[in-house]
Design a protein around this motif. Structure first.
Motif, mmCIF file in Angstrom:
data_model
loop_
_atom_site.group_PDB
_atom_site.id
_atom_site.type_symbol
_atom_site.label_atom_id
_atom_site.label_comp_id
_atom_site.label_asym_id
_atom_site.label_seq_id
_atom_site.Cartn_x
_atom_site.Cartn_y
_atom_site.Cartn_z
ATOM 1 N N LEU A 124 0.831 -1.198 0.000
ATOM 2 C CA LEU A 124 0.000 0.000 0.000
ATOM 3 C C LEU A 124 0.871 1.255 0.000
ATOM 4 O O LEU A 124 0.618 2.223 -0.734
ATOM 5 N N LYS A 125 1.896 1.221 0.821
ATOM 6 C CA LYS A 125 2.823 2.352 0.906
ATOM 7 C C LYS A 125 3.502 2.596 -0.438
ATOM 8 O O LYS A 125 3.605 3.740 -0.909
ATOM 9 N N ARG A 126 3.961 1.524 -1.088
ATOM 10 C CA ARG A 126 4.655 1.654 -2.362
ATOM 11 C C ARG A 126 3.721 2.134 -3.478
ATOM 12 O O ARG A 126 4.079 2.995 -4.295
ATOM 13 N N ILE A 127 2.510 1.592 -3.517
ATOM 14 C CA ILE A 127 1.538 1.980 -4.547
ATOM 15 C C ILE A 127 1.192 3.466 -4.400
ATOM 16 O O ILE A 127 1.073 4.189 -5.396
ATOM 17 N N LYS A 128 1.040 3.916 -3.168
ATOM 18 C CA LYS A 128 0.742 5.330 -2.931
ATOM 19 C C LYS A 128 1.900 6.209 -3.398
ATOM 20 O O LYS A 128 1.679 7.273 -4.021
ATOM 21 N N THR A 129 3.121 5.773 -3.166
ATOM 22 C CA THR A 129 4.302 6.518 -3.617
ATOM 23 C C THR A 129 4.336 6.600 -5.133
ATOM 24 O O THR A 129 4.634 7.661 -5.709
ATOM 25 N N LEU A 130 4.029 5.489 -5.801
ATOM 26 C CA LEU A 130 4.015 5.472 -7.267
ATOM 27 C C LEU A 130 2.921 6.377 -7.826
ATOM 28 O O LEU A 130 3.114 7.068 -8.839
ATOM 29 N N GLU A 131 1.759 6.392 -7.169
ATOM 30 C CA GLU A 131 0.659 7.252 -7.611
ATOM 31 C C GLU A 131 1.036 8.725 -7.490
ATOM 32 O O GLU A 131 0.781 9.519 -8.393
ATOM 33 N N ASN A 132 1.647 9.090 -6.356
ATOM 34 C CA ASN A 132 2.053 10.477 -6.146
ATOM 35 C C ASN A 132 3.116 10.898 -7.155
ATOM 36 O O ASN A 132 3.113 12.025 -7.654
ATOM 37 N N SER A 133 4.038 9.956 -7.440
ATOM 38 C CA SER A 133 5.087 10.242 -8.406
ATOM 39 C C SER A 133 4.504 10.477 -9.794
ATOM 40 O O SER A 133 4.934 11.358 -10.538
ATOM 41 N N SER A 134 3.489 9.677 -10.142
ATOM 42 C CA SER A 134 2.830 9.809 -11.442
ATOM 43 C C SER A 134 2.106 11.143 -11.557
ATOM 44 O O SER A 134 2.136 11.812 -12.585
ATOM 45 N N LYS A 135 1.457 11.573 -10.455
ATOM 46 C CA LYS A 135 0.735 12.839 -10.449
ATOM 47 C C LYS A 135 1.697 14.009 -10.612
ATOM 48 O O LYS A 135 1.424 14.960 -11.338
ATOM 49 N N ASP A 136 2.860 13.920 -9.937
ATOM 50 C CA ASP A 136 3.856 14.975 -10.031
ATOM 51 C C ASP A 136 4.375 15.098 -11.460
ATOM 52 O O ASP A 136 4.548 16.194 -11.997
ATOM 53 N N THR A 137 4.625 13.942 -12.075
ATOM 54 C CA THR A 137 5.152 13.922 -13.443
ATOM 55 C C THR A 137 4.139 14.496 -14.425
ATOM 56 O O THR A 137 4.470 15.317 -15.294
#
Length: 278
Positions: free
Chosen positions: A261-274
């Motif tokens: 869950l922690k990793r998926i949330k990090t990936l989602e935030n990274s995608s939004k930033d990009t």
């Protein structure tokens, strides 16, 4: 003083017997595992497979003495059943055993695992597990070999390859081992386990290890070590919180669920930033 010496001998025997029994009675499911030739632990192992994005896609909990490489096929099949297509398997030397090379070749999966001549397993009545960290075999009772040596010839008189590695076990432990039936021959002066050195399958893997593709894939291996460290440091996964395989399996499921869950949330935030920058 003879009288005192006799009592000391009785005490020493009692302590030795107690230590031996404790080895098999703490947790009926747990077993002794080894990280090096000089260190051991009593408990379980959690074998995990993850994507290069560091999301765990399959896991298997076993007792401590189990060989890491033996879990590879199970991990791949679990991942594929969950919808993850495996096109490469990246792991340390424990995954370079012959069965895994044959399996990945048949499936068209690239195997980025550095070959170790010690990691060779055949079909045996009593399966001994190879510990990659200690470079020694462990018997079904959890006892590690105390030394090893090479024997045989690359080309014997009949043209065959008779080269093997002999692993020697502590004969005193074998004499009193609860699993000695069919493994230890009464009166024997030594107990050994032999492993044949090198096969054509492993030679082919050695050639693959020299390719740029192998080196590029293997460079990703550090991620699995980082994930194991994260589980232990952030979720206290270094110790079992309950006895028994069921308790350990529940702990593994909860811990992996949270870290994913922690990793998926990090990936989602990274995608939004990009996307925002674009």
């Amino acid at each position: 003083i003879p009288d005192i010496q006799e009592r000391l001998n009785y005490l020493k025997e009692g302590v030795d017997d107690t230590n031996e029994q404790l080895e098999y009675s703490k947790d009926q499911d747990a077993k002794i595992g080894h990280k090096t030739a000089d260190t051991s632990f009593f408990g379980y192992k959690t074998h995990i497979a993850m994507t290069t994005d560091r999301v765990i896609v399959s896991a298997t909990v076993t007792t401590g003495e189990k060989h890491d490489g033996k879990q590879a096929v199970n991990l791949i099949e679990k991942a594929e059943a969950a919808g993850v297509k495996a096109d490469a398997l990246i792991g340390d030397g424990a995954y370079s055993e012959k069965d895994n090379i044959d399996y990945t070749t048949e499936k068209g999966i690239r195997l980025a695992s550095k070959l170790s001549e010690n990691v060779l397993h055949g079909s045996r009545k009593k399966e001994f597990e190879f510990n990659k960290d200690a470079g020694m075999y462990v018997c079904p009772a959890g006892h590690m070999a105390i030394r090893k040596c090479k024997s045989g010839q690359e080309k014997a008189a009949d043209g065959s390859n008779t080269r093997v590695i002999l692993y020697f076990f502590d004969i005193e432990k074998c004499k009193t081992c609860p699993l000695r039936e069919g493994c230890y021959k009464k009166g024997a002066k030594s107990k050994t386990y032999s492993v044949k050195i090198k096969s054509d399958t492993h030679i082919a893997q050695m050639d693959y290890m020299n390719t740029d593709e192998f080196r590029k894939l293997y460079a990703e291996r550090y991620k699995i070590e980082a994930k194991n460290a994260e589980l232990k440091q952030t979720l206290d996964y270094g110790e079992a919180h309950a006895c028994g395989m069921i308790g350990m399996t529940i702990q593994a499921a909860v811990s992996i669920f949270l870290v994913n869950l922690k990793r998926i949330k990090t990936l989602e935030n990274s995608s939004k930033d990009t996307n925002g920058k674009e």
